[in-house]
Scaffold this active site. Structure first.
Site, PDB file in Angstrom:
ATOM      1  N   HIS A  49       4.375  -4.525  -3.352  1.00 21.89           N
ATOM      2  CA  HIS A  49       3.900  -3.136  -3.386  1.00 21.89           C
ATOM      3  C   HIS A  49       4.595  -2.345  -4.493  1.00 21.89           C
ATOM      4  O   HIS A  49       4.014  -1.424  -5.054  1.00 21.89           O
ATOM      5  CB  HIS A  49       4.111  -2.458  -2.034  1.00 21.89           C
ATOM      6  CG  HIS A  49       3.036  -2.796  -1.042  1.00 21.89           C
ATOM      7  ND1 HIS A  49       2.334  -1.856  -0.328  1.00 21.89           N
ATOM      8  CD2 HIS A  49       2.535  -3.989  -0.660  1.00 21.89           C
ATOM      9  CE1 HIS A  49       1.451  -2.454   0.456  1.00 21.89           C
ATOM     10  NE2 HIS A  49       1.556  -3.740   0.277  1.00 21.89           N
ATOM     11  N   ASP A  50       5.850  -2.693  -4.798  1.00 16.68           N
ATOM     12  CA  ASP A  50       6.525  -2.008  -5.900  1.00 16.68           C
ATOM     13  C   ASP A  50       5.852  -2.355  -7.223  1.00 16.68           C
ATOM     14  O   ASP A  50       5.439  -1.472  -7.987  1.00 16.68           O
ATOM     15  CB  ASP A  50       8.015  -2.376  -5.940  1.00 16.68           C
ATOM     16  CG  ASP A  50       8.726  -1.618  -7.057  1.00 16.68           C
ATOM     17  OD1 ASP A  50       8.387  -0.434  -7.273  1.00 16.68           O
ATOM     18  OD2 ASP A  50       9.594  -2.200  -7.724  1.00 16.68           O
ATOM     19  N   VAL A  58       2.237  -1.031  -8.117  1.00 20.41           N
ATOM     20  CA  VAL A  58       2.039   0.403  -8.355  1.00 20.41           C
ATOM     21  C   VAL A  58       3.092   0.888  -9.356  1.00 20.41           C
ATOM     22  O   VAL A  58       4.285   0.833  -9.072  1.00 20.41           O
ATOM     23  CB  VAL A  58       2.174   1.197  -7.028  1.00 20.41           C
ATOM     24  CG1 VAL A  58       1.953   2.688  -7.271  1.00 20.41           C
ATOM     25  CG2 VAL A  58       1.199   0.670  -5.985  1.00 20.41           C
ATOM     26  N   GLY A  62       4.281  -0.572 -11.800  1.00 22.93           N
ATOM     27  CA  GLY A  62       5.156  -1.643 -12.277  1.00 22.93           C
ATOM     28  C   GLY A  62       6.399  -1.803 -11.426  1.00 22.93           C
ATOM     29  O   GLY A  62       6.657  -1.027 -10.493  1.00 22.93           O
ATOM     30  N   ASP A  85       9.495  -1.028 -10.769  1.00 24.96           N
ATOM     31  CA  ASP A  85      10.486  -0.022 -11.164  1.00 24.96           C
ATOM     32  C   ASP A  85      11.132   0.635  -9.953  1.00 24.96           C
ATOM     33  O   ASP A  85      11.709   1.732 -10.073  1.00 24.96           O
ATOM     34  CB  ASP A  85       9.835   1.054 -12.052  1.00 24.96           C
ATOM     35  CG  ASP A  85       8.810   1.881 -11.291  1.00 24.96           C
ATOM     36  OD1 ASP A  85       8.408   1.456 -10.188  1.00 24.96           O
ATOM     37  OD2 ASP A  85       8.428   2.955 -11.789  1.00 24.96           O
ATOM     38  N   SER A 105       9.849   2.281  -7.734  1.00 22.79           N
ATOM     39  CA  SER A 105       9.259   3.588  -7.390  1.00 22.79           C
ATOM     40  C   SER A 105       8.906   3.635  -5.905  1.00 22.79           C
ATOM     41  O   SER A 105       8.864   4.715  -5.317  1.00 22.79           O
ATOM     42  CB  SER A 105       8.031   3.883  -8.257  1.00 22.79           C
ATOM     43  OG  SER A 105       7.116   2.814  -8.193  1.00 22.79           O
ATOM     44  N   PRO A 140      -4.520  -3.961  -2.824  1.00 31.49           N
ATOM     45  CA  PRO A 140      -5.698  -4.693  -2.309  1.00 31.49           C
ATOM     46  C   PRO A 140      -5.761  -4.646  -0.780  1.00 31.49           C
ATOM     47  O   PRO A 140      -4.729  -4.618  -0.119  1.00 31.49           O
ATOM     48  CB  PRO A 140      -5.464  -6.133  -2.802  1.00 31.49           C
ATOM     49  CG  PRO A 140      -4.021  -6.218  -3.123  1.00 31.49           C
ATOM     50  CD  PRO A 140      -3.568  -4.848  -3.493  1.00 31.49           C
ATOM     51  N   THR A 175       2.504 -16.800   4.054  1.00 32.91           N
ATOM     52  CA  THR A 175       3.040 -17.882   4.887  1.00 32.91           C
ATOM     53  C   THR A 175       4.136 -17.351   5.817  1.00 32.91           C
ATOM     54  O   THR A 175       4.544 -18.030   6.748  1.00 32.91           O
ATOM     55  CB  THR A 175       3.584 -19.042   4.014  1.00 32.91           C
ATOM     56  OG1 THR A 175       4.141 -20.028   4.861  1.00 32.91           O
ATOM     57  CG2 THR A 175       4.671 -18.590   3.055  1.00 32.91           C
ATOM     58  N   ASP A 185       6.310 -22.127   3.742  1.00 35.66           N
ATOM     59  CA  ASP A 185       5.793 -23.478   3.478  1.00 35.66           C
ATOM     60  C   ASP A 185       4.315 -23.361   3.096  1.00 35.66           C
ATOM     61  O   ASP A 185       3.836 -22.255   2.843  1.00 35.66           O
ATOM     62  CB  ASP A 185       5.997 -24.373   4.721  1.00 35.66           C
ATOM     63  CG  ASP A 185       5.367 -23.764   5.977  1.00 35.66           C
ATOM     64  OD1 ASP A 185       4.496 -22.873   5.841  1.00 35.66           O
ATOM     65  OD2 ASP A 185       5.736 -24.162   7.085  1.00 35.66           O
TER      66      ASP A 185
HETATM   67  C1  HEM Z   1      -4.026 -10.804  -2.269  1.00 37.37           C
HETATM   68  C2  HEM Z   1      -4.099  -9.553  -1.837  1.00 37.37           C
HETATM   69  C3  HEM Z   1      -3.322  -9.090  -0.652  1.00 37.37           C
HETATM   70  C4  HEM Z   1      -3.834  -8.444   0.425  1.00 37.37           C
HETATM   71  C5  HEM Z   1      -5.281  -8.035   0.632  1.00 37.37           C
HETATM   72  C6  HEM Z   1      -2.744  -8.232   1.345  1.00 37.37           C
HETATM   73  C7  HEM Z   1      -2.867  -7.574   2.552  1.00 37.37           C
HETATM   74  C8  HEM Z   1      -1.894  -7.530   3.516  1.00 37.37           C
HETATM   75  C9  HEM Z   1      -2.014  -6.895   4.800  1.00 37.37           C
HETATM   76  C10 HEM Z   1      -3.253  -6.131   5.279  1.00 37.37           C
HETATM   77  C11 HEM Z   1      -0.869  -7.094   5.481  1.00 37.37           C
HETATM   78  C12 HEM Z   1      -0.535  -6.607   6.895  1.00 37.37           C
HETATM   79  C13 HEM Z   1       0.169  -5.270   6.808  1.00 37.37           C
HETATM   80  C14 HEM Z   1       0.526  -4.662   8.141  1.00 37.37           C
HETATM   81  O1  HEM Z   1       0.150  -5.136   9.199  1.00 37.37           O
HETATM   82  O2  HEM Z   1       1.231  -3.639   8.125  1.00 37.37           O
HETATM   83  C15 HEM Z   1      -0.001  -7.881   4.635  1.00 37.37           C
HETATM   84  C16 HEM Z   1       1.246  -8.319   4.985  1.00 37.37           C
HETATM   85  C17 HEM Z   1       2.072  -9.034   4.150  1.00 37.37           C
HETATM   86  N1  HEM Z   1       1.857  -9.296   2.815  1.00 37.37           N
HETATM   87 FE1  HEM Z   1       0.121  -9.068   1.837  1.00 37.37          FE
HETATM   88  N2  HEM Z   1      -1.604  -8.757   0.816  1.00 37.37           N
HETATM   89  C18 HEM Z   1      -1.899  -9.290  -0.407  1.00 37.37           C
HETATM   90  C19 HEM Z   1      -1.021  -9.873  -1.292  1.00 37.37           C
HETATM   91  C20 HEM Z   1       0.313 -10.095  -1.018  1.00 37.37           C
HETATM   92  C21 HEM Z   1       1.271 -10.597  -1.973  1.00 37.37           C
HETATM   93  C22 HEM Z   1       0.971 -10.867  -3.439  1.00 37.37           C
HETATM   94  C23 HEM Z   1       2.443 -10.750  -1.315  1.00 37.37           C
HETATM   95  C24 HEM Z   1       3.774 -11.238  -1.840  1.00 37.37           C
HETATM   96  C25 HEM Z   1       3.887 -12.202  -2.727  1.00 37.37           C
HETATM   97  C26 HEM Z   1       2.222 -10.347   0.052  1.00 37.37           C
HETATM   98  C27 HEM Z   1       3.142 -10.418   1.054  1.00 37.37           C
HETATM   99  C28 HEM Z   1       2.935 -10.002   2.356  1.00 37.37           C
HETATM  100  C29 HEM Z   1       3.866 -10.240   3.431  1.00 37.37           C
HETATM  101  C30 HEM Z   1       5.154 -11.037   3.347  1.00 37.37           C
HETATM  102  C31 HEM Z   1       3.335  -9.617   4.558  1.00 37.37           C
HETATM  103  C32 HEM Z   1       3.955  -9.550   5.960  1.00 37.37           C
HETATM  104  C33 HEM Z   1       4.781  -8.304   6.045  1.00 37.37           C
HETATM  105  C34 HEM Z   1       5.551  -8.149   7.329  1.00 37.37           C
HETATM  106  O3  HEM Z   1       5.476  -8.986   8.218  1.00 37.37           O
HETATM  107  O4  HEM Z   1       6.258  -7.125   7.413  1.00 37.37           O
HETATM  108  N3  HEM Z   1       0.923  -9.927   0.187  1.00 37.37           N
HETATM  109  N4  HEM Z   1      -0.635  -8.105   3.442  1.00 37.37           N
END
Ligand code: HEM
Length: 320
Positions: free
Chosen positions: A69-70, A73, A75, A77, A79, A166, A197, A248
């Site tokens: 998220h950093d 948005v 870059g 940084d 923010s 996204p 994962t 994994d």
């Molecule tokens: C590809 C587009 C992506 C979408 C649409 C997306 C969407 C989401 C959503 C909707 C959640 C649940 C948030 C919640 O319940 O509060 C989530 C959680 C998460 N996302 Fe993504 N995400 C994306 C990419 C990424 C990327 C690139 C990463 C890191 C490399 C990432 C890491 C995570 C992690 C680790 C969680 C779990 C957070 C937690 O348990 O606190 N996501 N994501």
């Protein structure tokens, strides 16, 4: 005349390279950036992250997501860490509010640990500490131990209006459009999605999928309904139901089995243009780890600030 033209072309290309803010910013990133001022930086941050991860299973996924998220948005940084007195900041946007406090706390405690070493005090940016903490969260969950490029400066600006992240309803075209805006490829996007994962999503993010569909494993649909009884938005489900705390390749194997939690996750397998990469990562964890590390490195280069337009924040929550 020809020589003059060649000289002018060469000069123009050189000027373009030197003056382009992104090339300047990327050029300054180095693995050993703090070798002289804070030689123990990596072990200090890793120890702090380890303590947080041992204290709470939420710390690792929350920190990894915070880094995404950093960088997505304004870059990389830091923010996302800024608190503005008028409430107009990234973390108080609707998307930012779902980031868990454990991620912020992990970075804050790593920063405190770094600053408790007199050599390092106020020398290491919050953006770099976040990049290291994200890598350590991955490693301490069983994932790859890649080298992190360092030398980012912290930004001074954070606003609700700049947050564009996204959504779990995105299809492949929408996901690709978003990541290409960051300069990342479809392969980077698929590898980075493997961040899912570890960690969980609240029911509100997959409530529309609980009725199941042709691609979804019916037992998985039952499981989801059990996670969110009465379609309550208060519950949650793991993004990788098989090994939710282990970094994994089970996330990709789940997609193949019709057990992707978010529509955007399952879209990676449903769409023939991305299915091959999902199959490759599902079959070969080493390939996933290598591509994930490379994609995290590229994500970490997005919008990097320099001394000219950034600073090393004393407190990650406020500009100096
Ligand atoms: C590809 C587009 C992506 C979408 C649409 C997306 C969407 C989401 C959503 C909707 C959640 C649940 C948030 C919640 O319940 O509060 C989530 C959680 C998460 N996302 Fe993504 N995400 C994306 C990419 C990424 C990327 C690139 C990463 C890191 C490399 C990432 C890491 C995570 C992690 C680790 C969680 C779990 C957070 C937690 O348990 O606190 N996501 N994501």
């Amino acid at each position: 005349m020809m020589r003059r033209l060649q000289f002018l072309t060469a000069f123009f290309l050189l000027a373009l390279h030197v003056l382009s803010p992104s090339s300047m910013a990327v050029a300054q990133l180095r693995r050993d950036y703090y070798a002289d001022v804070c030689p123990n930086l990596e072990s200090i941050v890793r120890d702090a992250v380890r303590q947080n991860v041992e204290h709470s299973p939420v710390a690792a996924p929350a920190t990894l997501r915070l880094f995404f998220h950093d960088c997505a948005v304004r870059g990389c940084d830091a923010s996302i860490m800024l608190i503005n007195p008028d409430g107009d900041d990234e973390w108080r946007s609707p998307d930012g509010m779902t980031l868990k406090p454990e991620g912020f706390n992990t970075v804050m405690s790593a920063k405190a640990a770094v600053d408790s070493d007199p050599q390092c005090r106020s020398r290491v940016s919050c953006a770099d500490i976040l990049a290291l903490a994200a890598r350590d969260s991955v490693f301490l969950s069983g994932g790859p131990d890649y080298q992190v490029e360092l030398g980012r400066f912290d930004g001074r600006v954070s606003t609700v209006g700049s947050v564009l992240i996204p959504h779990g309803t995105f299809n492949l075209d929408q996901l690709n459009a978003f990541f290409s805006g960051l300069g990342l490829s479809q392969t980077d996007m698929i590898a980075l999605s493997g961040g899912h994962t570890i960690g969980a999503a609240s029911c509100g993010f997959f409530g529309n999928r609980m009725g199941g569909d042709a691609a979804m494993d019916p037992a998985f649909a039952d499981q989801l309904r059990g996670s969110c009884p009465g379609a309550s938005a208060a519950g949650f489900a793991f993004l990788d139901a098989t090994t939710p705390l282990q970094f994994d390749n089970e996330y990709y194997r789940s997609l193949r089995a019709g057990r992707g939690l978010l529509a955007s996750d399952q879209a990676l397998y449903a769409d023939p243009r991305s299915r091959g990469a999902v199959d490759r990562y599902a079959d070969d964890q080493g390939a996933f780890f290598r591509d994930f590390a490379a994609a995290m490195t590229r994500l970490g280069r997005v919008g990097v600030r320099t001394a000219a337009d950034g600073e090393v924040r004393r407190d990650c929550r406020f500009p100096n």
